[in-house]
Design a protein around this motif. Sequence first.
Motif, mmCIF file in Angstrom:
data_model
loop_
_atom_site.group_PDB
_atom_site.id
_atom_site.type_symbol
_atom_site.label_atom_id
_atom_site.label_comp_id
_atom_site.label_asym_id
_atom_site.label_seq_id
_atom_site.Cartn_x
_atom_site.Cartn_y
_atom_site.Cartn_z
ATOM 1 N N UNK A 76 15.903 0.902 90.873
ATOM 2 C CA UNK A 76 15.023 2.067 90.794
ATOM 3 C C UNK A 76 13.973 1.842 89.719
ATOM 4 N N UNK A 77 12.769 2.349 89.949
ATOM 5 C CA UNK A 77 11.705 2.182 88.951
ATOM 6 C C UNK A 77 10.961 3.492 88.728
ATOM 7 N N UNK A 78 10.386 3.614 87.551
ATOM 8 C CA UNK A 78 9.534 4.739 87.189
ATOM 9 C C UNK A 78 8.142 4.175 86.916
ATOM 10 N N UNK A 79 7.117 4.759 87.533
ATOM 11 C CA UNK A 79 5.746 4.252 87.379
ATOM 12 C C UNK A 79 4.968 5.175 86.455
ATOM 13 N N UNK A 80 4.329 4.575 85.458
ATOM 14 C CA UNK A 80 3.531 5.325 84.492
ATOM 15 C C UNK A 80 2.134 4.726 84.441
ATOM 16 N N UNK A 81 1.126 5.580 84.547
ATOM 17 C CA UNK A 81 -0.260 5.129 84.399
ATOM 18 C C UNK A 81 -0.687 5.264 82.943
ATOM 19 N N UNK A 82 -1.256 4.191 82.396
ATOM 20 C CA UNK A 82 -1.733 4.243 81.011
ATOM 21 C C UNK A 82 -2.882 5.228 80.840
ATOM 22 N N UNK A 83 -3.533 5.594 81.945
ATOM 23 C CA UNK A 83 -4.625 6.568 81.863
ATOM 24 C C UNK A 83 -4.152 7.895 81.281
ATOM 25 N N UNK A 84 -2.868 8.183 81.439
ATOM 26 C CA UNK A 84 -2.339 9.443 80.909
ATOM 27 C C UNK A 84 -2.292 9.453 79.387
ATOM 28 N N UNK A 85 -2.500 8.297 78.776
ATOM 29 C CA UNK A 85 -2.517 8.210 77.308
ATOM 30 C C UNK A 85 -3.936 8.201 76.745
ATOM 31 N N UNK A 86 -4.921 8.519 77.599
ATOM 32 C CA UNK A 86 -6.282 8.667 77.086
ATOM 33 C C UNK A 86 -6.296 9.763 76.024
ATOM 34 N N UNK A 87 -7.101 9.564 75.006
ATOM 35 C CA UNK A 87 -7.225 10.550 73.935
ATOM 36 C C UNK A 87 -8.065 11.730 74.434
ATOM 37 N N UNK A 88 -7.557 12.957 74.297
ATOM 38 C CA UNK A 88 -8.318 14.133 74.734
ATOM 39 C C UNK A 88 -9.649 14.244 73.999
ATOM 40 N N UNK A 89 -10.621 14.851 74.646
ATOM 41 C CA UNK A 89 -11.952 15.000 74.046
ATOM 42 C C UNK A 89 -11.907 15.694 72.692
ATOM 43 N N UNK A 90 -10.953 16.602 72.525
ATOM 44 C CA UNK A 90 -10.866 17.356 71.272
ATOM 45 C C UNK A 90 -10.493 16.470 70.089
ATOM 46 N N UNK A 91 -9.961 15.259 70.360
ATOM 47 C CA UNK A 91 -9.541 14.363 69.279
ATOM 48 C C UNK A 91 -10.379 13.087 69.205
ATOM 49 N N UNK A 92 -11.437 13.020 70.020
ATOM 50 C CA UNK A 92 -12.274 11.814 70.081
ATOM 51 C C UNK A 92 -12.831 11.447 68.708
ATOM 52 N N UNK A 93 -13.435 12.413 68.043
ATOM 53 C CA UNK A 93 -14.054 12.137 66.740
ATOM 54 C C UNK A 93 -13.005 11.969 65.646
ATOM 55 N N UNK A 94 -11.959 12.775 65.721
ATOM 56 C CA UNK A 94 -10.890 12.706 64.714
ATOM 57 C C UNK A 94 -10.254 11.317 64.680
ATOM 58 N N UNK A 95 -10.088 10.698 65.862
ATOM 59 C CA UNK A 95 -9.427 9.397 65.950
ATOM 60 C C UNK A 95 -10.413 8.241 66.059
ATOM 61 N N UNK A 96 -11.696 8.541 65.846
ATOM 62 C CA UNK A 96 -12.744 7.511 65.798
ATOM 63 C C UNK A 96 -12.782 6.625 67.047
#
Length: 307
Positions: A76-96
């Motif tokens: 059995x496998x679980x599939x995860x897309x790395x796209x789900x770890x994109x930084x939200x727009x609200x934290x774009x500047x905070x996290x440079x």
Amino acid sequence: MRSVDASKINKSVKTNAVRFISESNNKYRSKLISTARGIKEDIKEKPIVLLSGPSGSGKTTTAYRLSDELALMGIKSHIISMDNYFIPNTKIDELNVPRDSSGNVDLESPYRIDICLFQNHLHRLFEGETVEIPIFDFVNQDYSGHVPVLRKENEVIIIEGIHALNPEVTGNVSDIASCIYVSVRTRLKTSDGDLLHPSYVRLMRRLIRDSLFRGRSYDEIFAMFASVQRGENLYIMPYKNRADYDIDTFIDYEASVYKGIIYEKLLNSEKNVHSDIKRAMIRYLAELLPVDASLVPPESLIKEFIG
């Protein structure tokens, strides 16, 4: 690098298009089966599978088809897309998060990923802990919720994304993860011997997919090509040699299907915009006999792009 002649493709289409489609799909599946067997053999030490490839390479379909083959082997496998770890727009500047020369967020940069959160989840999944995977909403550029994932014994986690082989993103995971690189590696050859670069096949895929499912015009997709290529050269290609498995996702009949979808649109598009790229694609497609998209079975990789 493999090449395939337009004349050879046309002969197969004329002889028996349905059989040609089936044989081509089976070639792709045989690569998945071989890869799944290797993953099964290493499952105790390496229950994490990292799958990377450039835009339009078929990462998503390959992840799900690989999962299907593993299931047939009792895994059995679980599939995860790395796209789900994109930084939200609200934290774009905070996290440079880096920006491009126009001041826009660099969508190709590995630092678009919340690396700390991703690495934390990666190691906890290896340890068999439950993690709350974020769900990234591309419309609002924010998380819309979370999904719990737990890897049990004799199960694998398949993580797919363009930065899945980049050690700056994943950390040093060579002892716990099997790495896969997927891309179009086959070159298409015209009657006079000219070769169409594999990146143009991926661009054909993106022209269809992005116009159908992402609301982008052909001109917008062509305009993004240089930026996408830059990102691939900087952030993806340097790490493909880390792969344990290399899968060529080219399907021999796919350009024949694309001809019926994009050929006339390319001919009628603005001639002076991205003309070199268009000319190269038109020249090859002109030699191909079209294959009706209705003949493509639902399990084919190219359904990811043509719907």
